[in-house]
Design a protein around this motif. Structure first.
Motif, PDB file in Angstrom:
ATOM      1  N   ARG A 117      -1.409   4.735   0.014  1.00 36.99           N
ATOM      2  CA  ARG A 117      -0.064   4.356  -0.439  1.00 36.99           C
ATOM      3  C   ARG A 117       0.202   2.902  -0.039  1.00 36.99           C
ATOM      4  NH1 ARG A 117      -0.701   8.466  -2.578  1.00 36.99           N
ATOM      5  NH2 ARG A 117       0.660  10.266  -2.697  1.00 36.99           N
ATOM      6  N   SER A 119       3.209  -0.058   0.545  1.00 39.19           N
ATOM      7  CA  SER A 119       4.612  -0.422   0.746  1.00 39.19           C
ATOM      8  C   SER A 119       4.734  -1.929   0.542  1.00 39.19           C
ATOM      9  CB  SER A 119       5.043  -0.052   2.170  1.00 39.19           C
ATOM     10  OG  SER A 119       6.294  -0.618   2.483  1.00 39.19           O
ATOM     11  N   PHE A 175       7.829   6.275   5.380  1.00 38.20           N
ATOM     12  CA  PHE A 175       8.010   7.107   4.193  1.00 38.20           C
ATOM     13  C   PHE A 175       6.659   7.449   3.581  1.00 38.20           C
ATOM     14  CE2 PHE A 175       8.346   7.620  -0.378  1.00 38.20           C
ATOM     15  CZ  PHE A 175       9.247   8.671  -0.461  1.00 38.20           C
ATOM     16  N   GLU A 176       5.849   6.424   3.337  1.00 39.43           N
ATOM     17  CA  GLU A 176       4.539   6.627   2.730  1.00 39.43           C
ATOM     18  C   GLU A 176       3.608   7.420   3.645  1.00 39.43           C
ATOM     19  OE1 GLU A 176       6.463   3.184   0.690  1.00 39.43           O
ATOM     20  OE2 GLU A 176       6.283   3.827   2.763  1.00 39.43           O
ATOM     21  N   THR A 177       3.705   7.182   4.938  1.00 38.72           N
ATOM     22  CA  THR A 177       2.872   7.909   5.895  1.00 38.72           C
ATOM     23  C   THR A 177       3.227   9.388   5.903  1.00 38.72           C
ATOM     24  OG1 THR A 177       2.628   5.925   7.258  1.00 38.72           O
ATOM     25  CG2 THR A 177       2.171   8.048   8.320  1.00 38.72           C
ATOM     26  N   ALA A 178       4.512   9.699   5.938  1.00 38.71           N
ATOM     27  CA  ALA A 178       4.944  11.099   5.908  1.00 38.71           C
ATOM     28  C   ALA A 178       4.514  11.771   4.612  1.00 38.71           C
ATOM     29  CB  ALA A 178       6.465  11.188   6.079  1.00 38.71           C
ATOM     30  N   GLU A 179       4.582  11.036   3.519  1.00 36.46           N
ATOM     31  CA  GLU A 179       4.147  11.560   2.225  1.00 36.46           C
ATOM     32  C   GLU A 179       2.659  11.921   2.256  1.00 36.46           C
ATOM     33  OE1 GLU A 179       5.419  10.155  -2.140  1.00 36.46           O
ATOM     34  OE2 GLU A 179       4.100   8.716  -1.137  1.00 36.46           O
ATOM     35  N   LEU A 180       1.849  11.050   2.837  1.00 37.51           N
ATOM     36  CA  LEU A 180       0.414  11.327   2.945  1.00 37.51           C
ATOM     37  C   LEU A 180       0.144  12.538   3.833  1.00 37.51           C
ATOM     38  CD1 LEU A 180      -1.174   7.776   3.343  1.00 37.51           C
ATOM     39  CD2 LEU A 180      -1.350   9.305   1.385  1.00 37.51           C
ATOM     40  N   ALA A 182       2.034  14.993   4.363  1.00 39.88           N
ATOM     41  CA  ALA A 182       2.531  16.207   3.730  1.00 39.88           C
ATOM     42  C   ALA A 182       1.528  16.744   2.697  1.00 39.88           C
ATOM     43  CB  ALA A 182       3.875  15.971   3.079  1.00 39.88           C
ATOM     44  N   ALA A 184       0.028  14.701   0.027  1.00 33.93           N
ATOM     45  CA  ALA A 184      -0.107  13.968  -1.229  1.00 33.93           C
ATOM     46  C   ALA A 184      -1.541  13.452  -1.340  1.00 33.93           C
ATOM     47  CB  ALA A 184       0.880  12.811  -1.269  1.00 33.93           C
ATOM     48  N   ARG A 188      -2.112   5.945  -4.977  1.00 36.78           N
ATOM     49  CA  ARG A 188      -1.046   5.113  -5.567  1.00 36.78           C
ATOM     50  C   ARG A 188      -1.074   3.756  -4.903  1.00 36.78           C
ATOM     51  NH1 ARG A 188       4.300   8.335  -5.037  1.00 36.78           N
ATOM     52  NH2 ARG A 188       4.872   6.219  -4.608  1.00 36.78           N
TER      53      ARG A 188
END
Length: 189
Positions: A117, A119, A175-180, A182, A184, A188
Protein backbone atom coordinates in the motif's frame (compact mmCIF):
# COMPACT_ATOMS: atom_id res chain seq x y z
CA UNK A 1 0.10 -15.32 13.87
CA UNK A 2 3.61 -14.04 14.46
CA UNK A 3 4.27 -10.52 13.12
CA UNK A 4 7.72 -9.15 12.31
CA UNK A 5 8.48 -5.50 11.60
CA UNK A 6 11.46 -5.45 9.24
CA UNK A 7 12.75 -2.14 10.55
CA UNK A 8 14.72 -0.91 13.52
CA UNK A 9 13.23 2.59 13.22
CA UNK A 10 12.02 3.77 16.63
CA UNK A 11 9.28 5.79 14.92
CA UNK A 12 7.93 2.77 13.06
CA UNK A 13 7.99 0.69 16.25
CA UNK A 14 6.06 3.40 18.14
CA UNK A 15 3.49 3.72 15.37
CA UNK A 16 2.92 -0.02 14.97
CA UNK A 17 2.51 -0.32 18.76
CA UNK A 18 -0.44 2.09 18.47
CA UNK A 19 -2.37 -0.68 16.70
CA UNK A 20 -2.17 -2.67 19.96
CA UNK A 21 -0.76 -5.82 18.39
CA UNK A 22 2.23 -7.90 19.37
CA UNK A 23 5.21 -7.85 17.04
CA UNK A 24 8.92 -8.43 16.92
CA UNK A 25 11.55 -6.27 15.25
CA UNK A 26 14.14 -7.50 12.76
CA UNK A 27 16.95 -5.53 11.17
CA UNK A 28 17.26 -5.92 7.40
CA UNK A 29 19.78 -4.61 4.90
CA UNK A 30 18.49 -3.47 1.52
CA UNK A 31 20.18 -1.28 -1.09
CA UNK A 32 18.05 1.88 -1.00
CA UNK A 33 19.45 3.60 -4.08
CA UNK A 34 16.85 4.49 -6.72
CA UNK A 35 17.04 2.69 -10.04
CA UNK A 36 17.67 4.73 -13.18
CA UNK A 37 14.51 6.65 -14.20
CA UNK A 38 12.53 5.02 -11.35
CA UNK A 39 9.48 7.00 -10.26
CA UNK A 40 9.41 7.87 -6.57
CA UNK A 41 6.20 5.88 -5.99
CA UNK A 42 7.72 2.80 -7.64
CA UNK A 43 10.90 3.29 -5.61
CA UNK A 44 9.22 3.29 -2.18
CA UNK A 45 6.95 0.38 -3.12
CA UNK A 46 9.90 -1.65 -4.36
CA UNK A 47 11.93 -0.95 -1.22
CA UNK A 48 9.08 -1.66 1.19
CA UNK A 49 8.53 -5.02 -0.48
CA UNK A 50 12.26 -5.78 -0.60
CA UNK A 51 12.54 -5.07 3.13
CA UNK A 52 9.55 -7.29 3.93
CA UNK A 53 10.96 -10.09 1.77
CA UNK A 54 14.41 -9.74 3.35
CA UNK A 55 12.81 -10.06 6.78
CA UNK A 56 10.68 -13.02 5.69
CA UNK A 57 13.77 -14.85 4.42
CA UNK A 58 14.94 -15.14 8.04
CA UNK A 59 11.74 -16.80 9.31
CA UNK A 60 9.75 -19.91 8.50
CA UNK A 61 6.29 -20.12 6.99
CA UNK A 62 3.17 -18.68 8.60
CA UNK A 63 4.88 -15.47 9.68
CA UNK A 64 3.73 -12.03 8.54
CA UNK A 65 6.51 -9.53 7.85
CA UNK A 66 5.97 -5.80 7.36
CA UNK A 67 8.44 -3.59 5.52
CA UNK A 68 8.19 0.15 4.91
CA UNK A 69 10.03 2.92 3.12
CA UNK A 70 9.61 6.70 3.06
CA UNK A 71 10.90 9.39 0.71
CA UNK A 72 10.34 13.09 0.26
CA UNK A 73 9.77 14.26 -3.31
CA UNK A 74 10.24 17.82 -4.54
CA UNK A 75 9.62 18.55 -8.23
CA UNK A 76 10.17 14.88 -9.09
CA UNK A 77 13.46 14.59 -7.19
CA UNK A 78 13.70 11.95 -4.46
CA UNK A 79 15.10 13.14 -1.13
CA UNK A 80 16.17 10.22 1.00
CA UNK A 81 18.18 10.47 4.20
CA UNK A 82 20.93 13.10 4.13
CA UNK A 83 24.53 11.92 3.97
CA UNK A 84 25.70 14.53 6.51
CA UNK A 85 24.87 17.87 8.14
CA UNK A 86 25.65 19.92 5.02
CA UNK A 87 23.47 17.68 2.88
CA UNK A 88 20.65 18.03 5.45
CA UNK A 89 20.97 21.83 5.37
CA UNK A 90 20.86 21.83 1.56
CA UNK A 91 17.71 19.66 1.55
CA UNK A 92 15.98 21.90 4.08
CA UNK A 93 16.96 24.99 2.09
CA UNK A 94 15.29 23.51 -0.98
CA UNK A 95 12.14 22.51 0.94
CA UNK A 96 11.88 25.98 2.53
CA UNK A 97 8.76 27.82 1.37
CA UNK A 98 7.61 24.96 -0.88
CA UNK A 99 5.12 22.13 -0.92
CA UNK A 100 6.58 18.67 -1.28
CA UNK A 101 5.22 15.16 -1.31
CA UNK A 102 5.98 12.47 1.26
CA UNK A 103 5.52 8.92 -0.01
CA UNK A 104 5.51 5.99 2.36
CA UNK A 105 4.88 2.45 1.20
CA UNK A 106 4.17 -0.45 3.52
CA UNK A 107 4.35 -4.07 2.39
CA UNK A 108 3.19 -7.32 3.99
CA UNK A 109 4.73 -10.64 3.04
CA UNK A 110 3.27 -13.91 4.24
CA UNK A 111 4.30 -17.25 2.77
CA UNK A 112 4.16 -16.77 -1.02
CA UNK A 113 1.77 -13.83 -0.98
CA UNK A 114 2.42 -10.15 -0.64
CA UNK A 115 0.52 -6.88 -0.66
CA UNK A 116 1.73 -3.29 -0.84
CA UNK A 117 0.00 0.00 0.00
CA UNK A 118 1.15 3.54 -0.72
CA UNK A 119 0.44 6.64 1.33
CA UNK A 120 0.96 10.01 -0.35
CA UNK A 121 0.88 13.26 1.63
CA UNK A 122 1.52 16.90 0.77
CA UNK A 123 3.57 18.97 3.21
CA UNK A 124 4.10 22.72 2.93
CA UNK A 125 7.05 24.32 4.70
CA UNK A 126 7.01 27.97 5.63
CA UNK A 127 10.08 29.92 4.49
CA UNK A 128 13.08 29.05 6.69
CA UNK A 129 16.01 31.33 7.40
CA UNK A 130 19.59 30.05 7.10
CA UNK A 131 19.90 30.55 10.87
CA UNK A 132 16.86 28.34 11.54
CA UNK A 133 18.18 25.65 9.21
CA UNK A 134 21.61 25.72 10.87
CA UNK A 135 20.10 25.56 14.36
CA UNK A 136 17.90 22.61 13.39
CA UNK A 137 20.82 20.78 11.81
CA UNK A 138 22.84 21.38 15.00
CA UNK A 139 20.28 19.27 16.90
CA UNK A 140 21.21 16.20 14.86
CA UNK A 141 17.52 15.43 14.36
CA UNK A 142 17.54 15.62 10.54
CA UNK A 143 20.41 13.20 10.00
CA UNK A 144 18.47 9.91 9.79
CA UNK A 145 15.22 11.21 8.34
CA UNK A 146 13.96 11.21 4.77
CA UNK A 147 13.99 14.80 3.57
CA UNK A 148 16.11 15.79 6.60
CA UNK A 149 13.22 16.48 8.98
CA UNK A 150 11.01 14.86 11.58
CA UNK A 151 7.38 15.99 11.55
CA UNK A 152 7.01 14.71 15.12
CA UNK A 153 10.08 16.64 16.26
CA UNK A 154 11.34 20.20 16.15
CA UNK A 155 10.53 20.51 12.44
CA UNK A 156 6.81 20.55 13.27
CA UNK A 157 7.28 24.32 13.64
CA UNK A 158 8.30 24.52 9.96
CA UNK A 159 5.11 22.96 8.62
CA UNK A 160 2.48 25.40 7.46
CA UNK A 161 0.12 22.75 6.06
CA UNK A 162 -0.24 18.97 5.91
CA UNK A 163 -2.66 17.18 3.64
CA UNK A 164 -2.66 13.43 4.07
CA UNK A 165 -1.36 11.02 6.67
CA UNK A 166 0.59 12.29 9.67
CA UNK A 167 1.69 8.73 10.49
CA UNK A 168 2.64 8.25 6.85
CA UNK A 169 4.93 11.29 7.01
CA UNK A 170 6.42 9.83 10.21
CA UNK A 171 7.22 6.60 8.37
CA UNK A 172 4.39 4.07 8.80
CA UNK A 173 0.89 4.95 7.55
CA UNK A 174 -1.39 3.37 10.13
CA UNK A 175 -4.52 3.23 7.96
CA UNK A 176 -2.73 1.30 5.22
CA UNK A 177 -0.88 -0.86 7.74
CA UNK A 178 -4.10 -1.84 9.52
CA UNK A 179 -5.67 -2.60 6.15
CA UNK A 180 -2.79 -4.95 5.29
CA UNK A 181 -2.91 -6.68 8.66
CA UNK A 182 -6.66 -7.18 8.29
CA UNK A 183 -5.89 -9.39 5.31
CA UNK A 184 -6.07 -7.14 2.27
CA UNK A 185 -4.15 -8.91 -0.47
CA UNK A 186 -4.50 -6.89 -3.65
CA UNK A 187 -1.51 -4.78 -4.60
CA UNK A 188 -2.33 -1.07 -4.61
CA UNK A 189 0.96 0.59 -5.19
Amino acid sequence: MRLILASTSPRRRELLAQLDIEFEVAAVAVDERPLAAELASDHVCRLALAKARAGAANYGPHVQVLGADTVVVLKGEIFGKPADRDHAAAMLGRLSGHTHQVLTAVARVQDASHAVRLSASEVTFRPLSPTEIAAYCDTGEPLDKAGAYAIQGRAAAFIRHLEGSYSGVMGLPLFETAELLAGATSKRC
